[in-house]
Design an enzyme around this catalytic site. Structure first.
Site, PDB file in Angstrom:
ATOM      1  N   LYS A   1     -28.828  42.334  70.643  1.00 55.99           N
ATOM      2  CA  LYS A   1     -28.749  41.711  71.966  1.00 55.99           C
ATOM      3  C   LYS A   1     -29.698  40.517  71.934  1.00 55.99           C
ATOM      4  O   LYS A   1     -30.664  40.423  72.704  1.00 55.99           O
ATOM      5  CB  LYS A   1     -29.134  42.754  73.037  1.00 55.99           C
ATOM      6  CG  LYS A   1     -28.915  42.307  74.469  1.00 55.99           C
ATOM      7  CD  LYS A   1     -27.444  42.227  74.870  1.00 55.99           C
ATOM      8  CE  LYS A   1     -27.314  41.708  76.294  1.00 55.99           C
ATOM      9  NZ  LYS A   1     -25.916  41.391  76.651  1.00 55.99           N
TER      10      LYS A   1
ATOM     11  N   ASP B   1     -22.757  44.188  73.726  1.00 53.08           N
ATOM     12  CA  ASP B   1     -21.706  44.345  74.741  1.00 53.08           C
ATOM     13  C   ASP B   1     -20.352  43.883  74.197  1.00 53.08           C
ATOM     14  O   ASP B   1     -19.327  44.530  74.403  1.00 53.08           O
ATOM     15  CB  ASP B   1     -22.082  43.618  76.053  1.00 53.08           C
ATOM     16  CG  ASP B   1     -22.553  42.181  75.858  1.00 53.08           C
ATOM     17  OD1 ASP B   1     -22.803  41.777  74.700  1.00 53.08           O
ATOM     18  OD2 ASP B   1     -22.678  41.455  76.855  1.00 53.08           O
TER      19      ASP B   1
ATOM     20  N   TYR C   1     -36.537  54.640  70.938  1.00 54.19           N
ATOM     21  CA  TYR C   1     -36.666  56.097  70.831  1.00 54.19           C
ATOM     22  C   TYR C   1     -38.098  56.518  70.495  1.00 54.19           C
ATOM     23  O   TYR C   1     -38.478  57.646  70.762  1.00 54.19           O
ATOM     24  CB  TYR C   1     -35.736  56.644  69.745  1.00 54.19           C
ATOM     25  CG  TYR C   1     -34.338  56.950  70.209  1.00 54.19           C
ATOM     26  CD1 TYR C   1     -33.534  55.956  70.753  1.00 54.19           C
ATOM     27  CD2 TYR C   1     -33.820  58.234  70.086  1.00 54.19           C
ATOM     28  CE1 TYR C   1     -32.249  56.225  71.156  1.00 54.19           C
ATOM     29  CE2 TYR C   1     -32.524  58.512  70.490  1.00 54.19           C
ATOM     30  CZ  TYR C   1     -31.744  57.509  71.031  1.00 54.19           C
ATOM     31  OH  TYR C   1     -30.468  57.784  71.432  1.00 54.19           O
TER      32      TYR C   1
ATOM     33  N   ASP D   1     -20.823  57.045  69.687  1.00 51.00           N
ATOM     34  CA  ASP D   1     -20.037  57.913  70.573  1.00 51.00           C
ATOM     35  C   ASP D   1     -18.733  57.230  70.979  1.00 51.00           C
ATOM     36  O   ASP D   1     -17.675  57.846  71.015  1.00 51.00           O
ATOM     37  CB  ASP D   1     -20.822  58.257  71.853  1.00 51.00           C
ATOM     38  CG  ASP D   1     -21.592  59.569  71.733  1.00 51.00           C
ATOM     39  OD1 ASP D   1     -22.001  59.914  70.599  1.00 51.00           O
ATOM     40  OD2 ASP D   1     -21.793  60.250  72.761  1.00 51.00           O
TER      41      ASP D   1
ATOM     42  N   ASP E   1     -26.605  54.749  68.770  1.00 50.68           N
ATOM     43  CA  ASP E   1     -26.316  55.998  69.479  1.00 50.68           C
ATOM     44  C   ASP E   1     -25.097  55.815  70.372  1.00 50.68           C
ATOM     45  O   ASP E   1     -24.147  56.601  70.342  1.00 50.68           O
ATOM     46  CB  ASP E   1     -27.542  56.389  70.318  1.00 50.68           C
ATOM     47  CG  ASP E   1     -27.274  57.617  71.165  1.00 50.68           C
ATOM     48  OD1 ASP E   1     -26.721  58.593  70.622  1.00 50.68           O
ATOM     49  OD2 ASP E   1     -27.609  57.598  72.365  1.00 50.68           O
TER      50      ASP E   1
HETATM   51  C1  IPM Z   1     -27.316  61.650  68.621  1.00 50.27           C
HETATM   52  C2  IPM Z   1     -27.766  62.323  69.872  1.00 50.27           C
HETATM   53  C3  IPM Z   1     -29.286  62.284  69.931  1.00 50.27           C
HETATM   54  C4  IPM Z   1     -29.692  60.838  69.940  1.00 50.27           C
HETATM   55  C5  IPM Z   1     -29.907  63.023  71.124  1.00 50.27           C
HETATM   56  C6  IPM Z   1     -29.447  64.462  71.197  1.00 50.27           C
HETATM   57  C7  IPM Z   1     -31.403  62.953  71.096  1.00 50.27           C
HETATM   58  O1  IPM Z   1     -27.183  61.737  70.987  1.00 50.27           O
HETATM   59  O2  IPM Z   1     -27.722  62.080  67.519  1.00 50.27           O
HETATM   60  O3  IPM Z   1     -26.532  60.711  68.717  1.00 50.27           O
HETATM   61  O4  IPM Z   1     -29.705  60.200  71.011  1.00 50.27           O
HETATM   62  O5  IPM Z   1     -30.014  60.318  68.878  1.00 50.27           O
HETATM   63 MG    MG Z   2     -25.706  60.285  70.521  1.00 54.87          MG
END
Ligand code: IPM
Ligand code: MG
Length: 357
Positions: free
Chosen positions: A189, A221, A139, A249, A245
């Site tokens: 990884k 993975d 990042y 999710d 990240d």
């Molecule tokens: C998160 C989001 C952010 C990230 C984006 C919006 C930059 O997906 O906080 O998980 O990738 O960190």
């Molecule tokens: Mg995210």
């Protein structure tokens, strides 16, 4: 207790409003004085001030006791150059406030077991903490470029980690595990990436100070697969920025909806709290958003920034009761079924909170 309120874009504004109302309510019941000050970030700030993270918004964040963020981004700003994209505000805040660790608790709320994507017998009892490194890795690494020449187009992103960046986040993960079920899964990884080989090495070194905590390494993975196969095996997952990240999710869906997942970004003097979900521009302004993730982020703020554990857990209990009573926003009902609005959900939580405070 000064709180910088940065609602951002899309549903950020409406969910943050419910979190603020909830904190105000706690303030009234417990005679705590919160002082809220709002500033623009993301696309909203770009439209109003020409940049996604105006100096005044950053200054406000720095001067506050904690930051409550909504969400940033939306298709309106997709064509903006890299430095003007709304997401830069988020990364800028993380970097400038030195928020090198992000906590994302994933806990199945019992009443939602039938809503989650996995069978309820697989997820019942699921309770994990994802500890994501937040200011390093791909990042932020330099160089980053996208070149267009006669020989074609090429692009570079850079994944860098220093030992001290890995050490501090690993240490925190072990400390958290010590107060939980004493298990850490470190995700990397290491069969491919040099940065992951270093990650594994440093995590091993840190583990020597935590012999009471069981450490296991997992390739990313495999981890993605195990989260779906047997989520109950996880207590604390610690991982680098981008893996965290993606896995957070994925793990969010174990709880039924990403609309439920809060987060805390810590490490600097001022911490920042935000829902894990994005700005959801497709449903913005329609009262369809679930405010629970933002309300639970406010609870994390009370716990981590203001040392108000009893108020924090009261909010969490109120949310659980609200969902147990069957109240559902649109993300939690089958398509087409009737749902309550963002503000109705916030009100319902506060009605239950009143009895707990
Ligand atoms: C998160 C989001 C952010 C990230 C984006 C919006 C930059 O997906 O906080 O998980 O990738 O960190
Ligand atoms: Mg995210």
């Amino acid at each position: 207790m000064k709180i910088a309120v940065l609602p951002g874009d899309g549903i950020g504004r409406e969910v943050t409003a419910e979190a603020v109302k909830t904190l105000e309510f706690v303030g009234r019941r417990r005679s705590l004085s919160f002082d809220f000050e709002e500033a623009a970030v993301g696309g909203a700030a770009l439209d109003a001030h020409g940049e996604p993270l105006p100096a005044a918004s950053l200054a406000l964040a720095r001067q506050s006791g904690a930051v409550l963020l909504g969400a940033v981004g939306g298709p309106k700003w997709d064509e903006q150059p890299y430095d003007k994209r709304p997401e830069r505000a988020l990364l800028g805040l993380r970097k400038e406030l030195e928020l090198h660790v992000n906590l994302r608790p994933v806990k199945l709320i019992e009443a939602l077991a039938d809503r989650a994507s996995l069978r309820s017998e697989v997820i019942r009892g699921c309770d994990m903490m994802i500890v994501r490194e937040l200011t390093g890795g791909i990042y932020f690494g330099e160089p980053r470029l996208l070149e267009r020449g006669d020989k074609g187009r090429w692009a570079v992103d850079t994944l860098v980690y220093h030992d001290w960046e890995i050490e501090r986040v690993a240490r925190l993960a072990f400390e958290i595990a010590r107060k939980r079920r004493k298990r850490v899964h470190s995700v990397d990884k290491a069969n491919i990436l040099k940065s992951s080989m270093l990650w594994r090495e440093v995590v091993e070194e840190v583990a020597r100070d935590f012999t009471d905590v069981k450490l296991q390494h997992l390739l990313v993975d495999t981890c993605a697969m195990q989260i779906l196969r047997d989520p109950l095996q996880f207590d604390v997952i610690v991982t680098e920025n981008m893996f965290g990240d993606i896995l957070s999710d994925e793990a969010a869906m174990l709880g039924g909806s990403i609309g439920l997942l809060p987060s805390a970004s810590l490490g600097g003097r001022v911490a920042m709290y935000e829902p894990v979900h994005g700005s959801a521009p497709d449903i913005a302004g329609q009262g369809k958003a679930n405010p629970v993730a933002s309300i639970l982020s406010a609870a994390m703020m009370l716990r981590h920034s203001f040392d108000r554990e009893s108020e924090a857990s009261a909010i969490e209990t109120a949310v659980e009761q609200t969902l147990a009573d069957g109240l559902r926003t649109a993300d939690l009902v089958p398509a087409g079924e009737k749902a309550i609005s963002t503000t109705e959900m916030g009100d319902a939580v506060r009605v239950r909170l009143e009895k707990l405070l």
